[in-house]
Design an enzyme around this catalytic site. Structure first.
Site, PDB file in Angstrom:
ATOM      1  N   ASP A 529      -8.331 -24.851  16.464  1.00  0.00           N
ATOM      2  CA  ASP A 529      -8.673 -26.074  16.897  1.00  0.00           C
ATOM      3  C   ASP A 529      -9.785 -25.965  17.732  1.00  0.00           C
ATOM      4  O   ASP A 529     -11.027 -25.343  17.806  1.00  0.00           O
ATOM      5  CB  ASP A 529      -7.377 -25.075  18.095  1.00  0.00           C
ATOM      6  CG  ASP A 529      -6.826 -25.763  19.146  1.00  0.00           C
ATOM      7  OD1 ASP A 529      -7.010 -27.506  18.567  1.00  0.00           O
ATOM      8  OD2 ASP A 529      -7.169 -25.834  20.497  1.00  0.00           O
ATOM      9  N   THR A 531     -10.138 -27.174  21.353  1.00  0.00           N
ATOM     10  CA  THR A 531     -10.114 -27.025  23.301  1.00  0.00           C
ATOM     11  C   THR A 531      -9.492 -24.983  23.499  1.00  0.00           C
ATOM     12  O   THR A 531      -8.735 -24.995  22.773  1.00  0.00           O
ATOM     13  CB  THR A 531      -8.836 -27.210  23.787  1.00  0.00           C
ATOM     14  OG1 THR A 531      -9.836 -28.987  23.849  1.00  0.00           O
ATOM     15  CG2 THR A 531      -8.895 -27.380  25.485  1.00  0.00           C
ATOM     16  N   ASP A 728      -5.681 -21.444  20.551  1.00  0.00           N
ATOM     17  CA  ASP A 728      -4.679 -20.641  21.442  1.00  0.00           C
ATOM     18  C   ASP A 728      -3.768 -21.829  22.572  1.00  0.00           C
ATOM     19  O   ASP A 728      -3.320 -20.811  23.422  1.00  0.00           O
ATOM     20  CB  ASP A 728      -6.261 -20.673  22.488  1.00  0.00           C
ATOM     21  CG  ASP A 728      -6.837 -21.816  23.612  1.00  0.00           C
ATOM     22  OD1 ASP A 728      -6.200 -23.182  22.622  1.00  0.00           O
ATOM     23  OD2 ASP A 728      -7.359 -21.713  24.509  1.00  0.00           O
TER      24      ASP A 728
END
Length: 840
Positions: A529, A531, A728
């Protein structure tokens, strides 16, 4: 009649044998075939046997083994084994595990996750059970002179000044086991050495001992000296051997028990009834060649191996013990401005704790007043202290710097990060790697094959050997039994896993189970991912641009919307609005549209904040006047969200999130190791392209919804790729679960961590490099152990059988065989301990 049943709880070949034996003993059952791989039992019956009767045969309803009809499962149970993970995810940090501290388990994991309440021997392999560590023991201290003095910490007696002593023993179970073995070792040496000296004196010219008394009397002395060794110091080996035969869980102690038992009984018969033996077995004086020295010395050497093994094994759990030491025993509670020193067991959620310079932080919480630098190396593996200020989170076990601060206790006891890390490391240490299945298959046939070789050895020497044929055959058959070491095979994998998992924990890499540790070495593709994974995950608002409306009012409205969201971008907007002292509004009908943005009603007007897909969903098309400005910002790697009120675009907000300094270095290292690194992000094409270009990624895909990430991973897996996924956020959870190895950032959401199999405490891509290097090191170490164990037995057994005698005249005595066998297991453990120093 023949029926097929499902059997739950079989985790090794020993389990398979036990289930088959127990079922076969049941009345009206004529034949049983049990398969551990298929978790089933095919049973032939002369008359129908009720399911409840079969369950009783396996030990009743509380037995580890549960029998049920096909396609059913015992109530409340999930299908699982020590070698696989359940389809249902478990949070490795935030969820309480199923293995209670203080329980006992087999270091070879013969029965998977089964634990015991008391110390003892493993019923399958006979090894000493090991105790599961406890995080913090509530030890109290007292004065040996004044027992009425009791306090929660060590110190001196206020009455007499003597050092206080623990009210309960503080030795670990490994230390207690070692001390017991050492006591028995001293007894064994005391009696074995004289037996050895008496026998070896035969090699001296004009044996001086025979001048004192005849050989037959020295034989009686050897017999008397051997009794304490057999019936006290080493009797446990015969108990384990007997259990192994009765339960048909053949192991190392089966071979030791048979070999030394035969030698001891033979010697007793030879001592008492020498006339029953042929002349080949007799000396020139008419006495039978006795083997009391072989019995005593072999058993003593095996005991030495157990002693060294107990010492070495205690070191394999060193990482857990070091983590346990991080927990302080007391804390300073602040109540109405007054400070009071209390035990950490008395800390409750919501308490205010003062942490003084140099102290360990007692529980997880948040700083309410003050600032300091915190050494978090014991949790994250990073040596540089971290600056902490008011509102920052701190974790138990980390060490305060030079300043004092107040903190609010948020997680106490087993809820703290340190407690959960210890529990996770302990659980992972006891899990089984798939490579262990190979060992199980071999071990199933190992002992019977060795016994068969021993019998063949005796007969070959008897038929083809030189005189005295029977003596040669007898000695070499015993040597074959004693030199074989199935424990070296059994310990090869679990010892490496235990040390490797502990090494990972000290480096901030928490591994859920051994299967993951094995598979991580094989990954082809890393999906990541953006961010919070590639970037810091601490976005901040750079600017807000509006057209023909009041900027503060618009900021207040979008910040009010984002108060209901946990996304890092939402947090950035709320923080920015608060810094501007912006007024917040009441929001109705709030909705978070995954991968697109948020919407809600304020003063009966619909407010939308999100990407272009959200505008299209809401049917908003009139934003061409600012689109070029937005694209220009995106090409700089920034995230831009459109703002719409009452279906009219009124502006946009620009958010920046710095790329982690370590991301580029980590990506380059992974690519060097042959791993493709691909970014899947919900952000727009322009922003994604800017980040991918800066980090030199293999590929990227923008504007991804959670389903898109899931399908992308599935597509890679259909091509035979082994895929790891790092993320996350909540939107990453499905992809993390689908991937072969889900890697969660410890700084991320609980949902992501729950779906992952590896958690990086620091939330840094360098942790993935560490995990892959650790996986490679552990698998290399396991293969070294297995190679040594296989080669040892492949060479040792034929040498003990006497294959070198026709060529070199060399034979292996049972005593040398025992010494070699004892050190084989120790060598495997020592090799595993090398992982503690490997650089990852």
């Amino acid at each position: 009649m023949t029926h097929t049943y499902h059997i739950k709880g079989m985790t090794c070949s020993g389990c398979e044998n036990k289930v088959q034996t127990d079922l076969a003993k049941t009345k009206n059952i004529t034949h049983v075939k049990v398969s551990k791989e298929n978790s089933e039992a095919i049973i032939e019956m002369s008359k129908h046997v009720e399911l409840s009767v079969l369950q009783e045969s396996l030990g009743g309803k509380d037995s580890k083994y549960q029998i049920s009809l096909p396609n059913s499962n015992p109530k409340g149970e999930e299908k699982s084994s020590c070698c696989t993970t359940n389809s249902k995810s478990h949070n490795p940090i935030h969820q309480k595990q199923n293995h209670p501290a203080g329980k006992y388990y087999c270091p070879m994991h013969c029965e998977g996750d089964k634990v015991y309440d008391k110390a003892g021997d493993c019923p399958v392999c006979g090894m000493d059970l090991v105790q599961q560590p406890t995080l913090v023991q509530n030890t109290q201290y007292t004065c040996p002179m004044h027992p009425e003095v009791v306090q929660d910490k060590p110190g001196s007696c206020p009455k007499c000044g003597m050092d206080l002593v623990p009210m309960e023993p503080t030795e670990s179970e490994e230390d207690i086991t070692y001390q017991k073995l050492w006591h028995k070792m001293k007894i064994a040496l005391l009696f074995s050495i004289p037996v050895f000296v008496i026998t070896m004196s035969d090699m001296l010219p004009n044996n001086p001992l025979y001048k004192l008394m005849d050989l037959q009397y020295w034989n009686w002395i050897q017999f008397i000296l051997t009794i304490p060794v057999v019936f006290y110091a080493c009797w446990m080996f015969f108990e384990r051997a007997w259990k192994s035969i009765v339960n048909w869980n053949l192991n190392m102690f089966t071979l030791i028990g048979i070999g030394t038992g035969v030698a001891f009984v033979f010697s007793i018969i030879g001592l008492l009834f020498p006339f029953v033996f042929p002349d080949e077995f007799k000396t020139s004086e008419g006495t039978v060649h006795l083997y009391f020295e072989a019995t005593a010395v072999v058993l003593t050497l095996v005991l030495l191996g157990q002693l060294l093994e107990a010492k070495a094994h205690s070191r394999t759990s060193g990482a857990i013990k070091e983590l346990l030491k991080l927990a302080p025993t007391e804390a300073t509670l602040v109540i109405d401005g007054e400070e009071k020193v209390i035990s950490i067991h008395d800390i409750n959620k919501g308490d205010i704790i003062r942490v003084k310079p140099g102290e360990k932080i007692p529980v997880d919480g948040i700083i309410t007043k003050g600032n300091s630098t915190i050494d978090e190396s014991m949790i994250t593996g990073e040596p540089i202290p971290v600056d902490k200020k008011t509102a920052d989170k701190v974790s138990s076990g980390t060490i305060n710097g030079t300043k004092s601060f107040l903190m609010l206790a948020e997680k106490v006891g087993s809820e703290t990060l340190l407690s959960q890390i210890v529990q996770m490391v302990s659980d992972a240490s006891r899990s089984r790697a798939p490579i262990q299945n190979l060992v199980d298959k071999i071990s199933k046939y190992f002992v019977p094959i060795v016994v068969f070789i021993s019998v063949i050895t005796f007969f070959v020497w008897w038929i083809f050997g030189p005189e005295p044929k029977l003596v040669y055959g007898f000695i070499n058959a015993i040597a074959v039994l004693i030199i074989a070491c199935p424990c070296a095979l059994g310990l090869a994998t679990p010892m490496s896993v235990m040390v490797g998992v502990g090494k990972g924990a000290k480096s901030g890499v928490l591994i859920k189970n051994a299967e993951v540790l094995e598979k991580m070495d094989k990954i082809d593709v890393l999906i990541t991912d953006k961010t919070g994974t590639l970037t810091e995950g601490k976005p901040s608002v750079e600017k807000i641009v509006v057209k023909d409306v009041d900027e503060n009012i618009v900021l207040g409205k979008i910040a009010s919307l984002n108060q209901n969201s946990e996304h890092p971008l939402a947090t950035a907007v709320v923080t920015f609005a608060k810094s501007k002292n912006t007024e917040f509004y009441k929001v109705d009908n709030f909705d978070s549209v995954t991968g697109k943005g948020v919407i809600g009603y304020i003063d009966n007007l619909k407010v939308s904040l999100g990407n272009k897909k959200l505008l299209e969903q809401e049917g908003i098309q009139d934003f061409s006047d600012i689109e070029q400005e937005v694209i220009a910002e995106q090409k700089l790697g920034k995230t831009v969200s459109y703002i719409a009120i009452d279906k009219k675009v009124v502006g946009y907000i620009t958010i920046t999130d710095a790329i982690k300094k370590s991301s580029l270095e980590a990506i380059n290292e992974l690519k060097r190791q042959g791993v493709q690194v691909i970014m899947l992000t919900g952000d727009n094409e322009n922003t994604a392209k800017a980040v991918a270009s800066e980090l030199n990624l293999t590929d990227f895909k923008a504007s991804c919804l959670p389903q898109d990430k899931l399908e992308y991973i599935k597509a890679l897996q259909t091509k035979g790729k082994i895929v790891a996924m790092a993320g996350d956020g909540i939107n990453d959870a499905p992809a993390l679960a689908q991937s072969d190895i889900g890697i969660a950032m410890g700084t991320g959401t609980d949902a992501a961590i729950e779906s992952a199999k590896i958690t990086l405490v620091k939330g840094d891509l360098q942790g993935i490099v560490k995990a892959k290097n650790l996986s490679h090191a552990v698998m290399k170490n396991i293969k070294q152990n297995l190679f040594f164990a296989f080669i040892y037995n492949s060479v040792g057994v034929p040498v003990a059988a006497g294959v070198l005698f026709p060529f070199f005249g060399l034979l292996l005595s049972p005593m040398i065989a025992a010494l070699a066998m004892s050190f084989s297991s120790v060598s495997v453990i020592v090799n595993a301990l090398r992982l503690r120093t490997v650089k990852i």
